[in-house]
Design a protein around this motif. Structure first.
Motif, PDB file in Angstrom:
ATOM      1  N   TYR A 175       9.124  -4.780   6.339  1.00  0.00           N
ATOM      2  CA  TYR A 175       7.736  -4.985   5.888  1.00  0.00           C
ATOM      3  C   TYR A 175       7.482  -6.481   5.703  1.00  0.00           C
ATOM      4  CZ  TYR A 175       3.270  -3.926   3.709  1.00  0.00           C
ATOM      5  OH  TYR A 175       1.913  -3.824   3.458  1.00  0.00           O
ATOM      6  N   GLU A 201      -2.943  -4.959  -9.204  1.00  0.00           N
ATOM      7  CA  GLU A 201      -2.658  -4.388  -7.879  1.00  0.00           C
ATOM      8  C   GLU A 201      -1.461  -3.453  -7.997  1.00  0.00           C
ATOM      9  OE1 GLU A 201      -1.838  -6.931  -4.447  1.00  0.00           O
ATOM     10  OE2 GLU A 201      -1.545  -5.155  -3.205  1.00  0.00           O
ATOM     11  N   VAL A 225       2.081  -3.309  -5.269  1.00  0.00           N
ATOM     12  CA  VAL A 225       1.840  -4.701  -4.853  1.00  0.00           C
ATOM     13  C   VAL A 225       2.720  -5.123  -3.675  1.00  0.00           C
ATOM     14  CG1 VAL A 225       3.482  -5.546  -6.589  1.00  0.00           C
ATOM     15  CG2 VAL A 225       1.658  -7.034  -5.832  1.00  0.00           C
ATOM     16  N   ASN A 263       5.358  -6.745  -1.218  1.00  0.00           N
ATOM     17  CA  ASN A 263       5.942  -8.090  -1.121  1.00  0.00           C
ATOM     18  C   ASN A 263       4.960  -9.177  -1.530  1.00  0.00           C
ATOM     19  OD1 ASN A 263       4.245  -7.738   1.078  1.00  0.00           O
ATOM     20  ND2 ASN A 263       5.507  -8.980   2.461  1.00  0.00           N
ATOM     21  N   ARG A 271       1.847  -9.596  -0.144  1.00  0.00           N
ATOM     22  CA  ARG A 271       1.048 -10.033   1.025  1.00  0.00           C
ATOM     23  C   ARG A 271      -0.355 -10.471   0.614  1.00  0.00           C
ATOM     24  NH1 ARG A 271      -2.611  -7.499   4.420  1.00  0.00           N
ATOM     25  NH2 ARG A 271      -2.521  -5.644   3.095  1.00  0.00           N
ATOM     26  N   PHE A 318       2.382  -4.023  -9.966  1.00  0.00           N
ATOM     27  CA  PHE A 318       3.621  -3.254 -10.122  1.00  0.00           C
ATOM     28  C   PHE A 318       3.945  -2.584  -8.799  1.00  0.00           C
ATOM     29  CE2 PHE A 318       0.457   0.046 -11.303  1.00  0.00           C
ATOM     30  CZ  PHE A 318       0.890   1.138 -10.553  1.00  0.00           C
ATOM     31  N   SER A 320       9.293   0.004  -5.807  1.00  0.00           N
ATOM     32  CA  SER A 320      10.473  -0.446  -5.056  1.00  0.00           C
ATOM     33  C   SER A 320      10.944  -1.799  -5.575  1.00  0.00           C
ATOM     34  CB  SER A 320      10.148  -0.541  -3.561  1.00  0.00           C
ATOM     35  OG  SER A 320      11.040  -1.416  -2.909  1.00  0.00           O
ATOM     36  N   MET A 345      10.990  -4.399  -2.728  1.00  0.00           N
ATOM     37  CA  MET A 345       9.691  -5.000  -2.423  1.00  0.00           C
ATOM     38  C   MET A 345       9.312  -6.009  -3.503  1.00  0.00           C
ATOM     39  SD  MET A 345       8.364  -4.061   0.447  1.00  0.00           S
ATOM     40  CE  MET A 345       6.699  -3.571   0.822  1.00  0.00           C
ATOM     41  N   GLN A 354       7.143  -0.143 -11.733  1.00  0.00           N
ATOM     42  CA  GLN A 354       6.478   1.054 -12.265  1.00  0.00           C
ATOM     43  C   GLN A 354       5.972   1.865 -11.080  1.00  0.00           C
ATOM     44  OE1 GLN A 354       4.224   0.899 -16.041  1.00  0.00           O
ATOM     45  NE2 GLN A 354       3.729  -1.212 -15.510  1.00  0.00           N
ATOM     46  N   SER A 388      -2.120   2.294   0.585  1.00  0.00           N
ATOM     47  CA  SER A 388      -0.955   2.708  -0.226  1.00  0.00           C
ATOM     48  C   SER A 388      -1.223   3.972  -1.036  1.00  0.00           C
ATOM     49  CB  SER A 388      -0.531   1.588  -1.182  1.00  0.00           C
ATOM     50  OG  SER A 388      -0.281   0.409  -0.475  1.00  0.00           O
ATOM     51  N   LEU A 424       0.222   7.260   0.017  1.00  0.00           N
ATOM     52  CA  LEU A 424       1.629   7.580  -0.205  1.00  0.00           C
ATOM     53  C   LEU A 424       1.786   8.646  -1.293  1.00  0.00           C
ATOM     54  CD1 LEU A 424       2.887   3.884  -0.142  1.00  0.00           C
ATOM     55  CD2 LEU A 424       3.416   5.617   1.581  1.00  0.00           C
TER      56      LEU A 424
HETATM   57  C1  LIG Z   1       2.046  -0.391   2.518  1.00  0.00           C
HETATM   58  S1  LIG Z   1       2.949  -1.156   1.192  1.00  0.00           S
HETATM   59  C2  LIG Z   1       1.620  -2.128   0.514  1.00  0.00           C
HETATM   60  C3  LIG Z   1       2.052  -3.433  -0.083  1.00  0.00           C
HETATM   61  C4  LIG Z   1       0.908  -4.376  -0.464  1.00  0.00           C
HETATM   62  N1  LIG Z   1      -0.007  -3.769  -1.412  1.00  0.00           N
HETATM   63  C5  LIG Z   1       0.112  -4.825   0.767  1.00  0.00           C
HETATM   64  O1  LIG Z   1      -1.113  -4.698   0.756  1.00  0.00           O
HETATM   65  O2  LIG Z   1       0.727  -5.324   1.706  1.00  0.00           O
HETATM   66  C6  LIG Z   1       3.099   0.200   0.096  1.00  0.00           C
HETATM   67  C7  LIG Z   1       3.821  -0.094  -1.224  1.00  0.00           C
HETATM   68  O3  LIG Z   1       3.707   1.068  -2.057  1.00  0.00           O
HETATM   69  C8  LIG Z   1       4.888   1.152  -2.842  1.00  0.00           C
HETATM   70  N2  LIG Z   1       5.006   2.513  -3.372  1.00  0.00           N
HETATM   71  C9  LIG Z   1       5.366   3.647  -2.715  1.00  0.00           C
HETATM   72  N3  LIG Z   1       5.321   4.692  -3.543  1.00  0.00           N
HETATM   73  C10 LIG Z   1       4.934   4.202  -4.755  1.00  0.00           C
HETATM   74  C11 LIG Z   1       4.701   4.799  -6.018  1.00  0.00           C
HETATM   75  N4  LIG Z   1       4.858   6.112  -6.210  1.00  0.00           N
HETATM   76  N5  LIG Z   1       4.315   4.008  -7.043  1.00  0.00           N
HETATM   77  C12 LIG Z   1       4.147   2.675  -6.854  1.00  0.00           C
HETATM   78  N6  LIG Z   1       4.359   2.050  -5.684  1.00  0.00           N
HETATM   79  C13 LIG Z   1       4.742   2.810  -4.641  1.00  0.00           C
HETATM   80  C14 LIG Z   1       5.981   0.771  -1.872  1.00  0.00           C
HETATM   81  O4  LIG Z   1       7.169   0.424  -2.537  1.00  0.00           O
HETATM   82  C15 LIG Z   1       5.304  -0.368  -1.105  1.00  0.00           C
HETATM   83  O5  LIG Z   1       5.610  -1.614  -1.678  1.00  0.00           O
END
Ligand SMILES: C[S@@+](CC[C@H](N)C(=O)[O-])C[C@H]1O[C@@H](n2cnc3c(N)ncnc32)[C@H](O)[C@@H]1O
Length: 254
Positions: free
Chosen positions: A14, A43, A46, A48, A50, A65, A68, A71, A91, A111, A114
């Motif tokens: 990522y 956010e 959040v 990495n 980005r 928060f 991962s 990340m 969190q 996100s 997910l």
């Molecule tokens: C597509 S990345 C988005 C990262 C950033 N927000 C961006 O715009 O580039 C999705 C993020 O969601 C996090 N994530 C996945 N499941 C999650 C959960 N249940 N609670 C919090 N974060 C979660 C992942 O670890 C990952 O960092």
């Protein structure tokens, strides 16, 4: 194994593929929408950093928060490398908690999808609502159903700083039209001088939402003034070929 884990190789990929500052039109959009924001911004997921790091650099009062650790570590490194004061915690969407309220909560990059159980998603929307100040805004991007159902592309690869090769193979193993979810087996591989030295399997699950369905879900959580925009053109009604749909909704003032 927990779904959507974003482990070591997944986070590395990522960060190589979507480094800090890489925009899909979202960085500029969120910057504009937050310009008149008075108060702290959150956010969730959040990643990495980005989007988070450029906003922090521009003086937005933002914290974040992520579930991962890997990340979050990329995000922390990026902030420390720029001497930015940073407020990041480990969190999850499902359990996050702050003893303060926010002027805005932003969730770019789809996100929110997910969260694949609709009951859990409704509870998370309510949690966002509870963490917003009166008048505060929630801004969420969702990928349209077409892009979630599109067939997986060919194997992808990235070269690391050391000249090693990271590959990602995306195998769709299930599409559940009732639950509106897809499950992919994302297989990450790290190759050094032609030898496979590490692999990681990510069970990657996504849920798609109808526009009307998500609008209703926001309203059920208590939000009002729901605006839906296509392709980062604020208040432009989404069209079927749009690649991203953004929802903005407000917690009532009283
Ligand atoms: C597509 S990345 C988005 C990262 C950033 N927000 C961006 O715009 O580039 C999705 C993020 O969601 C996090 N994530 C996945 N499941 C999650 C959960 N249940 N609670 C919090 N974060 C979660 C992942 O670890 C990952 O960092």
């Amino acid at each position: 194994m927990r779904d959507n884990r974003y482990g070591a190789l997944s986070s590395w990929v990522y960060n190589l593929d979507k480094p800090v500052g890489r925009s899909f039109g979202d960085l500029e959009y969120y910057r504009d929408r937050l310009a008149q924001c008075h108060g702290p911004i959150l956010e969730p997921a959040v990643g990495n950093g980005r989007i988070f790091v450029p906003l922090l650099q521009e003086g937005f009062q933002i914290e974040g928060f992520d579930a991962s650790e890997e990340m979050l570590n990329y995000c922390l490194d990026e902030c420390r490398g720029r001497n930015l004061p940073v407020d990041l915690t480990l969190q999850s969407f499902e359990k996050f908690s702050y003893d303060k309220s926010f002027a805005a909560i932003i969730i770019p990059a789809g996100s929110f999808q997910l969260i694949t159980d609709e009951i859990a998603a409704a509870a998370v929307l309510k949690r966002f609502y509870d963490h917003l100040a009166p008048g505060g805004r929630l801004i969420i991007d969702l990928d349209p159903v077409g892009s979630i159902l599109a067939p997986p592309g060919p194997i992808r690869s990235w070269t690391t700083e050391d000249g090693d090769v990271l590959t990602l193979t995306d195998n769709r193993v299930e599409t559940n039209y009732l639950a509106q979810t897809t499950l992919s087996h994302n297989r990450y591989e790290l190759w050094h001088k032609g030898a496979l030295i590490k692999t990681e399997l990510e069970l990657f699950k996504l849920r798609w939402w109808g526009i009307y369905e998500f609008r209703l879900a926001l309203q059920v959580a208590g939000f009002m003034n729901v605006q839906v925009s296509g392709n980062y053109q604020h208040a432009r009604t989404p069209q079927s070929e749009d690649e991203i749909i953004t929802f903005e909704a407000q917690r009532p003032i009283a």
